[in-house]
Design a protein around this motif. Structure first.
Motif, PDB file in Angstrom:
ATOM      1  N   THR A 170      25.829  -3.698 -15.071  1.00 18.92           N
ATOM      2  CA  THR A 170      25.319  -4.241 -16.329  1.00 18.92           C
ATOM      3  C   THR A 170      25.783  -3.367 -17.497  1.00 18.92           C
ATOM      4  OG1 THR A 170      23.250  -3.036 -15.975  1.00 18.92           O
ATOM      5  CG2 THR A 170      23.275  -5.363 -15.351  1.00 18.92           C
TER       6      THR A 170
ATOM      7  N   ARG B   6      17.650   0.523  -2.857  1.00 18.70           N
ATOM      8  CA  ARG B   6      16.657  -0.465  -3.288  1.00 18.70           C
ATOM      9  C   ARG B   6      15.266   0.154  -3.417  1.00 18.70           C
ATOM     10  NH1 ARG B   6      18.222  -5.708  -3.340  1.00 18.70           N
ATOM     11  NH2 ARG B   6      16.109  -6.510  -3.330  1.00 18.70           N
TER      12      ARG B   6
ATOM     13  N   VAL C  34      21.961   6.016 -11.685  1.00 14.70           N
ATOM     14  CA  VAL C  34      21.119   5.689 -10.534  1.00 14.70           C
ATOM     15  C   VAL C  34      20.546   4.288 -10.711  1.00 14.70           C
ATOM     16  CG1 VAL C  34      19.136   6.361  -9.129  1.00 14.70           C
ATOM     17  CG2 VAL C  34      20.465   8.120 -10.316  1.00 14.70           C
ATOM     18  N   GLY C  35      20.628   3.487  -9.659  1.00 10.32           N
ATOM     19  CA  GLY C  35      20.015   2.160  -9.675  1.00 10.32           C
ATOM     20  C   GLY C  35      19.099   1.999  -8.486  1.00 10.32           C
ATOM     21  N   THR C  36      17.833   1.643  -8.721  1.00 14.92           N
ATOM     22  CA  THR C  36      16.919   1.318  -7.628  1.00 14.92           C
ATOM     23  C   THR C  36      16.143   0.059  -8.019  1.00 14.92           C
ATOM     24  OG1 THR C  36      14.866   2.423  -8.317  1.00 14.92           O
ATOM     25  CG2 THR C  36      16.533   3.815  -7.269  1.00 14.92           C
ATOM     26  N   LEU C  37      15.509  -0.535  -7.021  1.00 17.56           N
ATOM     27  CA  LEU C  37      14.624  -1.655  -7.331  1.00 17.56           C
ATOM     28  C   LEU C  37      13.200  -1.121  -7.516  1.00 17.56           C
ATOM     29  CD1 LEU C  37      14.709  -4.772  -7.616  1.00 17.56           C
ATOM     30  CD2 LEU C  37      13.935  -4.893  -5.252  1.00 17.56           C
TER      31      LEU C  37
ATOM     32  N   THR D  24      27.332   8.137  -8.753  1.00 18.21           N
ATOM     33  CA  THR D  24      26.556   6.886  -8.810  1.00 18.21           C
ATOM     34  C   THR D  24      25.710   6.783  -7.547  1.00 18.21           C
ATOM     35  OG1 THR D  24      28.300   5.809 -10.069  1.00 18.21           O
ATOM     36  CG2 THR D  24      26.719   4.381  -8.974  1.00 18.21           C
TER      37      THR D  24
ATOM     38  N   ARG E  62      10.850  -1.698 -15.704  1.00 15.75           N
ATOM     39  CA  ARG E  62       9.894  -2.709 -16.160  1.00 15.75           C
ATOM     40  C   ARG E  62       8.493  -2.105 -16.229  1.00 15.75           C
ATOM     41  NH1 ARG E  62      10.816  -6.787 -18.848  1.00 15.75           N
ATOM     42  NH2 ARG E  62       9.230  -8.075 -17.880  1.00 15.75           N
TER      43      ARG E  62
ATOM     44  N   PRO F 242      24.631   0.878 -12.014  1.00 17.89           N
ATOM     45  CA  PRO F 242      24.326  -0.151 -11.020  1.00 17.89           C
ATOM     46  C   PRO F 242      22.883  -0.615 -11.176  1.00 17.89           C
ATOM     47  CG  PRO F 242      24.317   2.015 -10.006  1.00 17.89           C
ATOM     48  CD  PRO F 242      24.777   2.222 -11.421  1.00 17.89           C
ATOM     49  N   THR F 243      22.693  -1.907 -11.067  1.00 15.37           N
ATOM     50  CA  THR F 243      21.379  -2.480 -11.358  1.00 15.37           C
ATOM     51  C   THR F 243      20.938  -3.421 -10.252  1.00 15.37           C
ATOM     52  OG1 THR F 243      21.909  -2.384 -13.717  1.00 15.37           O
ATOM     53  CG2 THR F 243      20.083  -3.821 -13.062  1.00 15.37           C
ATOM     54  N   PHE F 244      19.809  -3.112  -9.640  1.00 16.81           N
ATOM     55  CA  PHE F 244      19.217  -4.049  -8.680  1.00 16.81           C
ATOM     56  C   PHE F 244      18.339  -5.028  -9.445  1.00 16.81           C
ATOM     57  CE2 PHE F 244      20.024  -0.542  -5.710  1.00 16.81           C
ATOM     58  CZ  PHE F 244      20.514  -1.238  -4.604  1.00 16.81           C
ATOM     59  N   VAL F 245      18.470  -6.294  -9.114  1.00 13.65           N
ATOM     60  CA  VAL F 245      17.562  -7.284  -9.699  1.00 13.65           C
ATOM     61  C   VAL F 245      16.886  -8.030  -8.564  1.00 13.65           C
ATOM     62  CG1 VAL F 245      18.836  -7.542 -11.845  1.00 13.65           C
ATOM     63  CG2 VAL F 245      19.383  -9.017  -9.922  1.00 13.65           C
ATOM     64  N   LYS F 246      15.663  -8.448  -8.826  1.00 16.90           N
ATOM     65  CA  LYS F 246      14.876  -9.136  -7.800  1.00 16.90           C
ATOM     66  C   LYS F 246      15.617 -10.351  -7.275  1.00 16.90           C
ATOM     67  CE  LYS F 246       9.981  -8.334  -8.660  1.00 16.90           C
ATOM     68  NZ  LYS F 246       8.828  -8.871  -9.374  1.00 16.90           N
ATOM     69  N   GLY F 247      15.628 -10.501  -5.953  1.00 17.33           N
ATOM     70  CA  GLY F 247      16.172 -11.714  -5.347  1.00 17.33           C
ATOM     71  C   GLY F 247      17.665 -11.663  -5.095  1.00 17.33           C
ATOM     72  N   ILE F 248      18.345 -10.609  -5.554  1.00 19.34           N
ATOM     73  CA  ILE F 248      19.787 -10.488  -5.336  1.00 19.34           C
ATOM     74  C   ILE F 248      20.034  -9.198  -4.556  1.00 19.34           C
ATOM     75  CG2 ILE F 248      22.023 -10.192  -6.476  1.00 19.34           C
ATOM     76  CD1 ILE F 248      20.977 -12.133  -8.621  1.00 19.34           C
ATOM     77  N   ALA F 249      20.716  -9.338  -3.419  1.00 13.94           N
ATOM     78  CA  ALA F 249      20.775  -8.240  -2.446  1.00 13.94           C
ATOM     79  C   ALA F 249      21.514  -7.011  -2.972  1.00 13.94           C
ATOM     80  CB  ALA F 249      21.433  -8.731  -1.159  1.00 13.94           C
ATOM     81  N   GLU F 250      22.684  -7.206  -3.526  1.00 14.58           N
ATOM     82  CA  GLU F 250      23.524  -6.081  -3.939  1.00 14.58           C
ATOM     83  C   GLU F 250      23.320  -5.755  -5.424  1.00 14.58           C
ATOM     84  OE1 GLU F 250      25.619  -4.106  -2.020  1.00 14.58           O
ATOM     85  OE2 GLU F 250      24.490  -5.123  -0.439  1.00 14.58           O
ATOM     86  N   PRO F 251      23.480  -4.489  -5.792  1.00 15.89           N
ATOM     87  CA  PRO F 251      23.364  -4.155  -7.212  1.00 15.89           C
ATOM     88  C   PRO F 251      24.505  -4.771  -8.026  1.00 15.89           C
ATOM     89  CG  PRO F 251      24.094  -2.243  -5.948  1.00 15.89           C
ATOM     90  CD  PRO F 251      23.749  -3.308  -4.958  1.00 15.89           C
TER      91      PRO F 251
ATOM     92  N   VAL G  95      18.487   2.690 -14.025  1.00 14.33           N
ATOM     93  CA  VAL G  95      17.884   1.360 -14.133  1.00 14.33           C
ATOM     94  C   VAL G  95      17.057   1.118 -12.882  1.00 14.33           C
ATOM     95  CG1 VAL G  95      18.232  -1.108 -14.473  1.00 14.33           C
ATOM     96  CG2 VAL G  95      19.895   0.503 -15.401  1.00 14.33           C
TER      97      VAL G  95
ATOM     98  N   GLU H 287      13.553  -1.418 -11.396  1.00 13.89           N
ATOM     99  CA  GLU H 287      12.618  -2.490 -11.732  1.00 13.89           C
ATOM    100  C   GLU H 287      11.199  -1.922 -11.916  1.00 13.89           C
ATOM    101  OE1 GLU H 287      13.561  -5.786 -11.915  1.00 13.89           O
ATOM    102  OE2 GLU H 287      11.605  -6.728 -12.092  1.00 13.89           O
TER     103      GLU H 287
ATOM    104  N   THR I 202      22.788   4.439  -5.457  1.00 11.21           N
ATOM    105  CA  THR I 202      22.041   3.179  -5.376  1.00 11.21           C
ATOM    106  C   THR I 202      21.155   3.176  -4.142  1.00 11.21           C
ATOM    107  OG1 THR I 202      23.899   2.124  -4.229  1.00 11.21           O
ATOM    108  CG2 THR I 202      23.750   1.768  -6.597  1.00 11.21           C
TER     109      THR I 202
ATOM    110  N   ALA J 145      15.978  -9.462 -18.819  1.00 10.54           N
ATOM    111  CA  ALA J 145      14.732  -8.684 -18.812  1.00 10.54           C
ATOM    112  C   ALA J 145      14.979  -7.188 -19.002  1.00 10.54           C
ATOM    113  CB  ALA J 145      13.983  -8.925 -17.513  1.00 10.54           C
TER     114      ALA J 145
END
Lengths: 242, 173
Positions: B168, A12, A66-69, A8, A104, B156-165, A85, A87, A10, B124
């Motif tokens: 989901t 941002r 993998v999770g990134t913003l 896993t 997105r 693990p999922t990052f979402v806008k405005g929330i610091a930690e993943p 996932v 953004e 992660t 979303a």
């Protein structure tokens, strides 16, 4: 034989690159910190203050999440199950057994997927080289798939170009829905496909026989035929043989 | 404001609403919103209610987690198929749904706070026809006495405005 590890990752904002070139059960990381968990899996986090790419080397067949913003994600070499996932990051998967990838606005490119390839975007372009089956959803992004066994594709306004693989089974049907996006499907010469094509105002052209019913196995439908079902509101539909 | 009680927070959202309105006009947009509202209100159990309408979406509250999840599944079954018609245009009603288990703050009949924001963000992630839930839903799902539901991890999922993943899951059929 050592089972393929689960990894896993992660971060941002940083780019993540996963390379299925490691050996044994070893996972190596550059640009981040790896931690082995009691269940045998690995957790990789980008250094908070770091920049540049996080490179993860893991054995072929590893299962990777993998999770990134905003960071883009790419994988190289044969992986097991891949989940991504992000953004806004771009996604590129070279080779995997199964894929679930969501972004997105970053583009998605999956070159080869043995099983189900599930891709979700809002506005970006989706491209699939080859997949056993697909479940693709996009609002305004276009979708292009070179060679797939079947599955489902939905867009609101994005155009759809699908190439179907040879030797379809009746179970490997294709269901495509779009409101205004144009749809083009290419099927192999001589394949046993039947099509059920519906558009309220778009032009329809088809080189395969039409089917009056949506699912295979209904009376009057060839039991050997795989069904192509396409519905659009205003988009044109074209089904041709290559 | 009052604090405290846990419940299932659910967002529904019409996929492509802005594009559909642009393409087909306000009458169709109105019909899409009304059909979504009718479908939701028709399926709500006694433990659930509409907190508020949000343009092309609805914010729902369920006292019981199981009711929130099962209603979301039932909603997607209802939305998968029928089309919405206005004048000579017919379009599908595609809805994405997000579910989270949390304890928002109450302001009259409204709910606000991090849990509501998080629910909106994970919604979303869902495709048309999908329901996505948070790890809190999976953690709180009863081991006994509840129907078997498939929770497929997305990672693990990052979402806008929330610091930690956050974790989901896609709710499978």
């Amino acid at each position: 034989m050592t089972p393929a590890p689960r990894v896993t990752v992660t971060s941002r904002t940083r780019r993540v690159s996963v390379d299925a070139a490691g050996e044994g059960g070893i996972v190596q990381v550059e640009g981040g910190q790896a931690r082995a968990l009691p269940d045998g899996s690995f957790e990789v986090r980008g250094d908070r203050t770091g920049s540049g790419t996080i490179v993860v080397r893991c054995p072929p067949g590893s299962h990777v999440s993998v999770g990134t913003l905003t960071g883009p994600v790419e994988t190289h070499g044969p992986l097991g199950e891949v989940r991504i996932v992000t953004e806004t990051g771009k996604i590129r998967v070279e080779r995997a057994e199964r894929v679930d990838a969501r972004t997105r606005s970053g583009s998605v490119d999956v070159r080869w997927c043995a099983g189900e390839c599930r891709l979700v975007t809002a506005s970006s372009h989706v491209e699939v080289g080859s997949a056993g089956s697909v479940s693709i959803a996009s609002q305004s992004g276009s979708v292009a798939a070179g060679s797939i066994g079947g599955g489902q594709v939905r867009t609101v306004s994005g155009s759809i170009h699908i190439g179907l693989a040879t030797d379809p089974s009746p179970a490997s049907g294709l269901r495509v829905m779009s409101t205004s996006g144009g749809v083009e499907i290419t099927v192999p010469q001589g394949s046993a496909h039947v099509a059920r094509l519906t558009s309220s105002s778009g032009r329809i052209r088809s080189a395969v026989p039409s089917s009056a019913v949506p699912s295979s196995g209904e009376p009057g439908e060839s039991p050997a035929a795989a069904a192509i079902e396409v519905r659009t509101t205003s988009g044109s539909i074209r089904v041709e043989r290559r | 404001m009052t604090t405290d009680r846990f419940g299932a927070i659910v967002f529904t959202d019409i996929v492509g609403f802005t594009e559909l309105t642009e393409l087909h006009g306000d009458d169709l947009a109105l019909e899409l919103v009304e059909q979504q509202a009718r479908t939701v209100r028709g399926l709500l159990p006694r433990t659930g209610r509409v907190v508020k309408e949000l343009g092309d979406g609805l914010l729902l509250w369920f006292d019981e987690l199981v009711d929130g999840v099962l209603t979301s599944i039932a909603l997607q079954r209802c939305f998968d198929g029928p089309t919405v018609q206005s004048a000579d245009t017919e379009v599908p009603l595609w809805v994405r749904i997000g579910v989270h288990w949390g304890a928002p703050r109450w302001r009259g009949d409204d709910i606000i706070g991090r849990d509501v924001n998080l629910t909106s963000r994970i919604t979303a992630l869902a495709a048309a026809g999908e329901t996505i839930c948070s790890g809190a839903v999976v953690d709180a799902w009863p081991d006994v006495g509840a129907p078997r539901v498939e929770f497929v991890p997305l990672g693990p999922t990052f979402v806008k405005g929330i610091a930690e993943p956050v974790r989901t899951y896609r709710i499978g059929e």
